[in-house]
Design an enzyme around this catalytic site. Structure first.
Site, PDB file in Angstrom:
ATOM      1  N   PHE A 437       0.829  -1.197   0.000  1.00  0.00           N
ATOM      2  CA  PHE A 437       0.000   0.000   0.000  1.00  0.00           C
ATOM      3  C   PHE A 437       0.868   1.253   0.000  1.00  0.00           C
ATOM      4  CE2 PHE A 437      -2.395  -3.337   2.040  1.00  0.00           C
ATOM      5  CZ  PHE A 437      -3.691  -3.172   1.592  1.00  0.00           C
ATOM      6  N   ASP A 438       0.505   2.197  -0.835  1.00  0.00           N
ATOM      7  CA  ASP A 438       1.066   3.532  -0.690  1.00  0.00           C
ATOM      8  C   ASP A 438       0.441   4.160   0.550  1.00  0.00           C
ATOM      9  OD1 ASP A 438       2.466   5.934  -1.476  1.00  0.00           O
ATOM     10  OD2 ASP A 438       0.511   6.715  -2.071  1.00  0.00           O
ATOM     11  N   LYS A 439       1.109   5.143   1.123  1.00  0.00           N
ATOM     12  CA  LYS A 439       0.587   5.767   2.349  1.00  0.00           C
ATOM     13  C   LYS A 439      -0.404   6.885   2.039  1.00  0.00           C
ATOM     14  CE  LYS A 439       3.044   8.705   4.803  1.00  0.00           C
ATOM     15  NZ  LYS A 439       2.189   9.902   4.935  1.00  0.00           N
TER      16      LYS A 439
END
Length: 754
Positions: A437-439
């Site tokens: 996941f990207d933040k």
């Protein structure tokens, strides 16, 4: 180098000018075998480079303009009784162009009517033959012959198309078997074969039509007219005539006719038709209409509207940002309609199997024609058995097993606000073991706010913010938007007089530009000390350490040779993120990590808050790609991001998943799977649906091959043609009905989802 560039540009222009692409919605394509026939015919046309046809009536052709044109291609389609829809395809409009699937003079239920007529004639013939034997012998025969005509009409037409292409398909096998029965005097049995086969086809087409209508129902969501204000007057006009910049009035409980942004009025809008959100979303007017016109993709979600959504209890005015043919709904409908031809791994496997299996069956049938030379039986019996084997071994159910499940799964996902681009991503999504996941904007809300302003070296807070706002206002990055928005609120109007020019974005680092003639840098602390820049001073470094220990994202600001200070920002996790991640674990995702360009301590703080075990921080865009490749070497991994900054990492993953894709052209184009809303709970829904689809596909393939494995030896041992075709068609209907169950899929953990 310039010479090479010129050659490449010239070659590109030549290729784009020479080769064309055409896509049409057509009538006369009702099932996968028909689609395969039409596709094979088009590929044989001189000048056609490639052609894809699916059971929804979508035809896509790549062709060489120097050798063929669209008119010739349409003529070739017409020769197969495949004609364009009555009106030009407009993905934003309702889908009634497929009312006639068999040509202009035949209705949508013609095949079922012909089949039932065949059954009725067969029944009359048998009744007369058994109950009134004294009646003239020609009457039952006449009934059986009429049954042949009714039951074989559509089968004969398709068989002739296949034979012209030198293809020996199931339709041809059935006709040969029926003709063989007639030659042996078994007219009643041949009529029964045609009745069961045509009835099975008609019911199969009807069932597949349900999946097609589930897709077409999306297109029917957008209204056909809109109330427009032009030149001081209000009038109603077709949505096709709307232009960018038009202001439309949407009354309470009306459907929104176009993509745009709200200029007047507050309301709540039911966005479920596009994003799948279960609750209406509060909406308000934009604060800066000029900025919204300039950058429509950056409009805040609370002010953005989508065609096909439903207004609440208040009237609103919307300024149009996209034509009806380019709306988010239109793009989703178009992409969903085109996904069926993107074959899944199982579909490719079954295609390869059929290419080997069908010739093998034909050889077996030919060999059995001569079994009377070896076995003590008349030629009549050997011929009959060979015909029965042809019927039993036809991989009819296998051909429809995977496409029917894929079509139903994709239609169900689209209805739930998830766009899955084809069978391959659908199957691969269900086989995932890990997710990255990207933040920012994925696990967090993507709306960070300024929490700390720490000037250094005698700089004032006002000066630090003035310079930062001047530069960051030139960027649409979430952090830049936060600094611009909150910085303006912290400053007086008189302090917003600085203007930045020559602003340049360095991906993963920050922004550089000029303010009052002096160079300015705003970005990550690690950027300073690289690319010939002096490192940050001790005071700025201490400020950054203090903020990072508190879980803040930091942006350092330098003007000329002087450090101005550090700005701390905080982005809050998405609501329900922890529950969504736990739901992903429940559906079998064993490993989940967060990859971020932010500092490791900041990334770990967010990971701890949402319940992730791993967080990899301090990653540049290329580092994210390397991280995904490293994980991909060990397991099947998906990359979840916003579809813009994370596009390279998405492309490197087994499956790329974009969050909040509604209204974002880049996200819709780059991802394999697009979650139309920002709701992370759509992820476990999508994965669960994909796993369920994979299970249905396996069941269908097992049933298809199992029935063939049973029928072939059974017909060799003496099973009749009628019994063989009954079981054969029953298996075909079974796999289609099994696939249609996907249209009613609901996550086990939450029946309210999607």
């Amino acid at each position: 180098m310039s010479r090479i560039r010129a050659i490449v540009i010239a070659a590109g222009a030549e290729v784009s000018g020479r080769f064309g692409h055409a896509a049409w919605r057509m009538r006369g394509i009702t099932h996968m075998r028909r689609a395969a026939t039409v596709s094979a015919h088009l590929r044989g046309v001189t000048g056609v480079v490639d052609a894809d046809v699916d059971a929804t009536g979508e035809v896509r052709v790549e062709f060489d303009r120097q050798r063929v044109d669209e008119g010739v291609i349409l003529s070739e389609l017409a020769s197969l009784d495949v004609t364009p829809a009555e009106a030009p395809r407009d993905a934003s409009r309702g889908g009634d162009e497929d009312k006639h699937d068999h040509g202009a003079w035949l209705g949508p239920r013609s095949e079922l009517v012909f089949s039932l007529a065949c059954g009725a004639l067969l029944g009359v013939g048998v009744a007369v033959e058994k109950l009134w034997p004294a009646v003239a012998a020609w009457l039952p025969l006449a009934c059986f012959m009429a049954a042949y005509v009714a039951g074989g009409f559509f089968t004969l037409r398709e068989a002739l198309d296949n034979l012209r292409l030198r293809r020996f398909e199931i339709d041809t096998l059935m006709l040969v078997a029926a003709a063989g029965a007639a030659a042996l005097g078994a007219w009643a049995e041949g009529a029964l074969l045609l009745f069961l086969f045509s009835l099975g086809h008609a019911l199969e087409h009807y069932a597949m039509g349900r999946a097609k209508r589930a897709i077409e129902a999306l297109a029917a969501l957008a209204p056909k007219t809109a109330t427009v204000r032009r030149d001081g007057m209000t009038r109603e006009m077709p949505v096709d005539e709307l232009v960018v910049g038009d202001v439309i009035l949407v009354r309470p409980n009306e459907r929104v006719p176009a993509d745009g942004f709200i200029t007047r009025g507050t309301t709540s809008i039911d966005q479920a038709p596009v994003t799948g959100e279960s609750m209406p979303v509060d909406k308000r007017p934009v604060t800066d209409p000029a900025a919204a016109r300039q950058r429509p993709d950056a409009i805040d979600a609370q002010s953005r509207t989508f065609a096909g959504t439903i207004n609440g209890a208040s009237a609103i005015e919307i300024e149009v940002t996209r034509l009806s043919s380019e709306s988010t709904l239109a793009r989703v409908v178009k992409m969903v309609a085109q996904t069926e031809v993107r074959k899944s791994p199982t579909q490719r496997m079954t295609d390869r199997f059929e290419r080997i299996f069908v010739p093998s069956v034909l050889l077996l049938a030919v060999a059995m024609l001569f079994s009377w030379l070896v076995v003590d039986e008349p030629f009549r019996d050997s011929f009959y058995r060979a015909m029965a084997v042809l019927v039993a071994a036809s991989p009819c159910a296998l051909a429809i097993a995977t496409p029917s499940a894929v079509l139903s799964g994709i239609a169900r996902a689209a209805r739930g606000g998830v766009l899955i681009k084809g069978g391959a991503p659908l199957e691969m999504l269900g086989g995932l073991d890990a997710m990255a996941f990207d933040k920012t904007g994925t696990l967090t809300q993507g709306r960070p706010r300024i929490t700390d302003v720490m000037p250094v070296g005698g700089t004032t807070k006002q000066e630090l913010l003035r310079v930062a706002v001047a530069v960051e206002s030139q960027s649409d990055h979430p952090l830049a938007a936060a600094i611009t928005r909150d910085g303006r609120e912290l400053l007086d109007a008189t302090e917003l007089d600085l203007r930045a020019d020559a602003v340049e974005s360095l991906t993963g680092r920050g922004l550089m530009g000029r303010v009052d003639g002096e160079p300015v840098w705003v970005g990550k602390a690690e950027w300073f000390g690289q690319d010939g820049m002096a490192p940050l001073g001790n005071e700025a470094e201490r400020a950054i350490t203090t903020l990072r220990n508190a879980g803040r994202t930091t942006m350092a600001v330098r003007m000329g040779s002087r450090d101005l200070g550090v700005i701390g920002l905080l982005d809050t996790p998405r609501e329900g993120a922890r529950d969504a991640l736990q739901a992903l674990r429940d559906v079998g995702i064993s490993r989940m990590i967060m990859i971020s360009g932010d500092h490791q301590k900041v990334a770990q703080a967010v990971a701890d808050e949402v319940g992730l075990d791993e967080a990899w921080g301090d990653l540049m865009p290329q580092d994210k790609v390397d991280a995904i490749k490293k994980m991909g070497a060990e397991t099947k991994v998906a990359m979840v991001g916003d579809g813009v900054n994370d596009a390279p990492a998405m492309a490197s993953a087994t499956v790329g998943i974009a969050m909040g894709a509604a209204g974002s052209d880049v996200a819709l184009e780059t991802a394999d799977v697009a979650l139309m809303s920002d709701d992370l709970r759509k992820l476990p829904f999508a994965v669960g649906l994909s796993r369920h689809t994979r299970a249905v596909i396996r069941q269908n393939v097992f049933v298809s091959l199992g029935v063939v494995a049973i029928l072939v030896p059974a017909t060799i041992m003496g099973m009749s043609i009628g019994a063989a075709v009954a079981v054969h068609e029953g298996s075909t209907l079974l796999v289609v009905i099994n696939a249609l169950r996907l249209l009613a899929y609901r996550p086990a953990a939450d029946s309210t989802q999607a």
